[in-house]
Scaffold this motif. Structure first.
Motif, PDB file in Angstrom:
ATOM      1  N   ARG A   4       0.714  -1.187   0.100  1.00 14.17           N
ATOM      2  CA  ARG A   4       0.085  -0.097  -0.079  1.00 14.17           C
ATOM      3  C   ARG A   4       1.086   1.354  -0.022  1.00 14.17           C
ATOM      4  O   ARG A   4       1.795   1.234   0.632  1.00 14.17           O
ATOM      5  CB  ARG A   4      -0.941  -0.122   1.345  1.00 14.17           C
ATOM      6  N   PRO A   5       0.580   2.204  -0.708  1.00 15.22           N
ATOM      7  CA  PRO A   5       1.420   3.471  -0.902  1.00 15.22           C
ATOM      8  C   PRO A   5       1.482   4.192   0.521  1.00 15.22           C
ATOM      9  O   PRO A   5       0.669   4.254   1.280  1.00 15.22           O
ATOM     10  CB  PRO A   5       0.460   4.441  -1.861  1.00 15.22           C
ATOM     11  N   TRP A   6       2.780   4.747   0.715  1.00 15.49           N
ATOM     12  CA  TRP A   6       2.989   5.552   2.070  1.00 15.49           C
ATOM     13  C   TRP A   6       3.712   6.418   1.855  1.00 15.49           C
ATOM     14  O   TRP A   6       4.406   6.466   0.761  1.00 15.49           O
ATOM     15  CB  TRP A   6       3.542   4.477   2.959  1.00 15.49           C
ATOM     16  N   LEU A   7       4.201   7.076   2.942  1.00 13.73           N
ATOM     17  CA  LEU A   7       5.148   8.178   2.613  1.00 13.73           C
ATOM     18  C   LEU A   7       6.487   7.963   2.265  1.00 13.73           C
ATOM     19  O   LEU A   7       6.735   6.829   2.864  1.00 13.73           O
ATOM     20  CB  LEU A   7       5.332   8.906   3.896  1.00 13.73           C
ATOM     21  N   SER A   8       7.072   8.595   1.380  1.00  8.28           N
ATOM     22  CA  SER A   8       8.338   8.180   0.690  1.00  8.28           C
ATOM     23  C   SER A   8       9.555   8.698   1.910  1.00  8.28           C
ATOM     24  O   SER A   8       9.337   9.293   2.858  1.00  8.28           O
ATOM     25  CB  SER A   8       8.832   8.924  -0.486  1.00  8.28           C
ATOM     26  N   ALA A   9      10.638   8.106   1.540  1.00  6.95           N
ATOM     27  CA  ALA A   9      11.520   8.298   2.436  1.00  6.95           C
ATOM     28  C   ALA A   9      12.026   9.805   2.564  1.00  6.95           C
ATOM     29  O   ALA A   9      12.253  10.442   3.501  1.00  6.95           O
ATOM     30  CB  ALA A   9      12.851   7.365   2.519  1.00  6.95           C
ATOM     31  N   ARG A  10      12.135  10.514   1.288  1.00 12.81           N
ATOM     32  CA  ARG A  10      12.354  11.756   1.298  1.00 12.81           C
ATOM     33  C   ARG A  10      11.414  12.801   2.033  1.00 12.81           C
ATOM     34  O   ARG A  10      11.562  13.764   2.440  1.00 12.81           O
ATOM     35  CB  ARG A  10      12.495  12.014  -0.311  1.00 12.81           C
ATOM     36  N   LEU A  11      10.067  12.299   1.742  1.00  9.62           N
ATOM     37  CA  LEU A  11       9.056  13.081   2.272  1.00  9.62           C
ATOM     38  C   LEU A  11       9.078  13.167   3.998  1.00  9.62           C
ATOM     39  O   LEU A  11       8.909  14.018   4.735  1.00  9.62           O
ATOM     40  CB  LEU A  11       7.697  12.725   2.018  1.00  9.62           C
ATOM     41  N   LYS A  12       9.497  11.730   4.526  1.00  4.33           N
ATOM     42  CA  LYS A  12       9.509  11.490   5.885  1.00  4.33           C
ATOM     43  C   LYS A  12      10.548  12.426   6.338  1.00  4.33           C
ATOM     44  O   LYS A  12      10.587  12.948   7.390  1.00  4.33           O
ATOM     45  CB  LYS A  12       9.715   9.926   6.223  1.00  4.33           C
ATOM     46  N   LEU A  13      11.937  12.431   5.810  1.00  8.02           N
ATOM     47  CA  LEU A  13      13.074  13.237   6.123  1.00  8.02           C
ATOM     48  C   LEU A  13      12.663  14.637   6.099  1.00  8.02           C
ATOM     49  O   LEU A  13      12.888  15.530   6.994  1.00  8.02           O
ATOM     50  CB  LEU A  13      14.204  12.957   5.247  1.00  8.02           C
ATOM     51  N   THR A  14      11.897  15.012   5.207  1.00 10.59           N
ATOM     52  CA  THR A  14      11.677  16.675   4.986  1.00 10.59           C
ATOM     53  C   THR A  14      10.825  16.926   6.226  1.00 10.59           C
ATOM     54  O   THR A  14      11.097  18.035   6.684  1.00 10.59           O
ATOM     55  CB  THR A  14      10.913  16.763   3.775  1.00 10.59           C
ATOM     56  N   ILE A  15       9.533  16.120   6.489  1.00  7.68           N
ATOM     57  CA  ILE A  15       8.608  16.637   7.630  1.00  7.68           C
ATOM     58  C   ILE A  15       9.698  16.239   9.073  1.00  7.68           C
ATOM     59  O   ILE A  15       9.552  17.208  10.021  1.00  7.68           O
ATOM     60  CB  ILE A  15       7.824  15.361   7.916  1.00  7.68           C
ATOM     61  N   SER A  16      10.685  15.450   8.875  1.00  7.65           N
ATOM     62  CA  SER A  16      11.494  15.535  10.292  1.00  7.65           C
ATOM     63  C   SER A  16      12.296  16.668  10.336  1.00  7.65           C
ATOM     64  O   SER A  16      12.479  17.323  11.570  1.00  7.65           O
ATOM     65  CB  SER A  16      12.224  14.365  10.296  1.00  7.65           C
ATOM     66  N   TYR A  17      12.805  17.219   9.225  1.00  9.41           N
ATOM     67  CA  TYR A  17      13.817  18.210   9.426  1.00  9.41           C
ATOM     68  C   TYR A  17      13.117  19.502   9.674  1.00  9.41           C
ATOM     69  O   TYR A  17      13.382  20.254  10.636  1.00  9.41           O
ATOM     70  CB  TYR A  17      14.328  18.523   7.815  1.00  9.41           C
ATOM     71  N   ALA A  18      11.626  19.714   8.997  1.00  8.59           N
ATOM     72  CA  ALA A  18      10.920  20.914   9.229  1.00  8.59           C
ATOM     73  C   ALA A  18      10.355  20.801  10.638  1.00  8.59           C
ATOM     74  O   ALA A  18      10.379  22.008  11.355  1.00  8.59           O
ATOM     75  CB  ALA A  18       9.752  20.840   8.056  1.00  8.59           C
ATOM     76  N   GLY A  19      10.055  19.763  11.090  1.00 11.74           N
ATOM     77  CA  GLY A  19       9.519  19.769  12.540  1.00 11.74           C
ATOM     78  C   GLY A  19      10.553  20.016  13.474  1.00 11.74           C
ATOM     79  O   GLY A  19      10.269  20.718  14.466  1.00 11.74           O
ATOM     80  N   LEU A  20      11.973  19.401  13.238  1.00 13.03           N
ATOM     81  CA  LEU A  20      12.765  19.626  14.104  1.00 13.03           C
ATOM     82  C   LEU A  20      13.299  21.213  14.225  1.00 13.03           C
ATOM     83  O   LEU A  20      13.615  21.548  15.197  1.00 13.03           O
ATOM     84  CB  LEU A  20      14.020  18.940  13.779  1.00 13.03           C
ATOM     85  N   LEU A  21      13.154  21.798  12.958  1.00 15.26           N
ATOM     86  CA  LEU A  21      13.379  23.073  13.028  1.00 15.26           C
ATOM     87  C   LEU A  21      12.486  24.171  13.584  1.00 15.26           C
ATOM     88  O   LEU A  21      12.605  25.181  14.253  1.00 15.26           O
ATOM     89  CB  LEU A  21      13.866  23.573  11.406  1.00 15.26           C
ATOM     90  N   LEU A  22      11.225  23.563  13.597  1.00 18.67           N
ATOM     91  CA  LEU A  22      10.018  24.520  13.901  1.00 18.67           C
ATOM     92  C   LEU A  22      10.031  24.329  15.495  1.00 18.67           C
ATOM     93  O   LEU A  22       9.886  25.376  16.386  1.00 18.67           O
ATOM     94  CB  LEU A  22       8.618  23.788  13.649  1.00 18.67           C
ATOM     95  N   ILE A  23      10.440  23.165  15.888  1.00 17.48           N
ATOM     96  CA  ILE A  23      10.328  22.852  17.548  1.00 17.48           C
ATOM     97  C   ILE A  23      11.708  23.819  18.070  1.00 17.48           C
ATOM     98  O   ILE A  23      11.676  24.423  19.135  1.00 17.48           O
ATOM     99  CB  ILE A  23      10.503  21.508  17.943  1.00 17.48           C
ATOM    100  N   ALA A  24      12.717  23.749  17.329  1.00 12.93           N
ATOM    101  CA  ALA A  24      13.915  24.709  17.897  1.00 12.93           C
ATOM    102  C   ALA A  24      13.606  26.049  17.913  1.00 12.93           C
ATOM    103  O   ALA A  24      13.919  26.823  18.603  1.00 12.93           O
ATOM    104  CB  ALA A  24      15.220  24.288  16.779  1.00 12.93           C
TER     105      ALA A  24
END
Length: 359
Positions: A4-24
């Motif tokens: 089943r389609p799911w989030l790609s590794a690139r999108l997961k890393l993007t969300i992780s980077y953006a989330g970490l930057l937003l929290i910081a």
């Protein structure tokens, strides 16, 4: 395999980077807010019990903080997307190479440049795997073609003999039977050699302690009549050398080496020496024989199936099927050992087998 389609590794890393930057960014703004509150004087209470100075600070700080967080979110998503794409680019190249390999193209190589990081190591390992796989497939294809040719030869000879006997009523029956027997024996020997080669490649044998010196003596005793017939001096020297493996396969290995040394020797007056000795981490078996000088470029091909070499072809009853040293090489590899072939300066060959020592 459908997933089943799911989030790609690139999108997961993007969300992780953006989330970490937003929290910081949020933490940094909170620290700034607390620091400002400590240094803003708390004057008379205004509406709702809030100091006018602090109320003004809230009115000024909140829009700026919201704008900063929005900028960090957009910057984190865009920057994270580009950064994730750059980091995952080597994996994309590896995946493309894997797809090509899955489609049957084994000649492609990744050859990833850059620093020696984990991605470079993975690409190098994948290139090595492709190289070995391509070599193995090529060997199997050549082996299948050569085996088909070798098996076809005795069948074609049998067919020709039968055709001659059918068209010639005066053909002697005894001669027919003897020639068919000779051809059939060669076909059986070839089939048994192929089966043994396949068995040794699979490594599905029980390992047990084996003394190579006893194996060498048994092989020499079996082949002594052949050596005497050819006026070859056969000698076994050395000490006990213990290894772990299949006694039957190791006996076949030594027998093939000794028989090869006897057959490919001087017409008369030659020698064959079988020597065993223990080393610190290995048990060594060495078979050395006299004979005609061998071209250096011929020696590496001797362990290939059906590659007898133009200087070593025999046409007598001990010509073999061209699998003797190939079987030796396979048995040595199945026992995690090493086979070395070296021509003697005066003529002949030195075959050295090193097997892991068994203590």
């Amino acid at each position: 395999m459908n997933r089943r389609p799911w989030l790609s590794a690139r999108l997961k890393l993007t969300i992780s980077y953006a989330g970490l930057l937003l929290i910081a960014g949020a933490v940094l703004l909170a620290v700034v807010w607390v620091s400002l509150l400590r240094y803003v004087p708390d004057n008379d209470q205004g509406l709702l019990g809030i100091s006018p100075n602090r109320y003004l600070l809230v009115r000024m700080f909140t829009p700026a903080a919201a704008t900063a967080l929005a900028f960090l979110l957009v910057f984190g998503i865009l920057g994270g997307w580009l950064l994730a794409g750059r980091m995952l680019a080597p994996l994309t190249r590896i995946a493309d190479a894997a797809r090509l390999a899955a489609s049957g193209s084994l000649a492609h190589r990744i050859r990833l440049g850059g620093p020696g990081d984990e991605f470079r190591e993975l690409a190098d390992v994948f290139d090595t795997m492709l190289e070995r796989l391509e070599s193995h497939v090529g060997e199997q294809q050549r082996f299948a073609a050569n085996a088909s040719h070798e098996l076809r030869t005795p069948l074609a000879i049998s067919q020709a003999i039968l055709d001659v006997a059918r068209n010639d009523p005066t053909y002697e029956r005894g001669e027919l039977i003897e020639r068919l027997r000779t051809v059939n024996t060669r076909a059986i020997d070839l089939t048994e050699a192929l089966l043994l080669l396949s068995h040794s490649d699979r490594r599905n044998f029980t390992r047990e302690p084996v003394d190579l010196s006893l194996i060498a003596e048994e092989a020499a005793e079996t082949l002594l009549p052949l050596a005497e017939q050819r006026r070859i001096t056969l000698a076994v020297t050395g000490e006990a050398a213990h290894a772990a493996g299949s006694a039957a396969l190791l006996l076949r290995m030594v027998t093939n080496l000794v028989q090869n040394a006897i057959v490919h020797n001087l017409p008369a007056g030659g020698t064959v020496t079988v020597h065993t000795e223990p080393r610190r981490y290995a048990s060594v078996l060495r078979v050395e024989n006299t004979g005609c000088p061998l071209p250096p470029e011929l020696v590496p091909t001797l362990t290939e199936p059906f590659q007898r070499g133009t200087e070593r072809v025999r046409t007598d009853e001990h010509a073999g099927v061209g699998l003797g040293l190939a079987i030796v090489h396979s048995i040595v590899g199945a026992h995690d050992g090493m086979l070395e072939l070296a021509p003697r300066p005066a003529g002949g060959l030195v075959a050295t087998v090193r097997l892991p020592a068994h203590r």
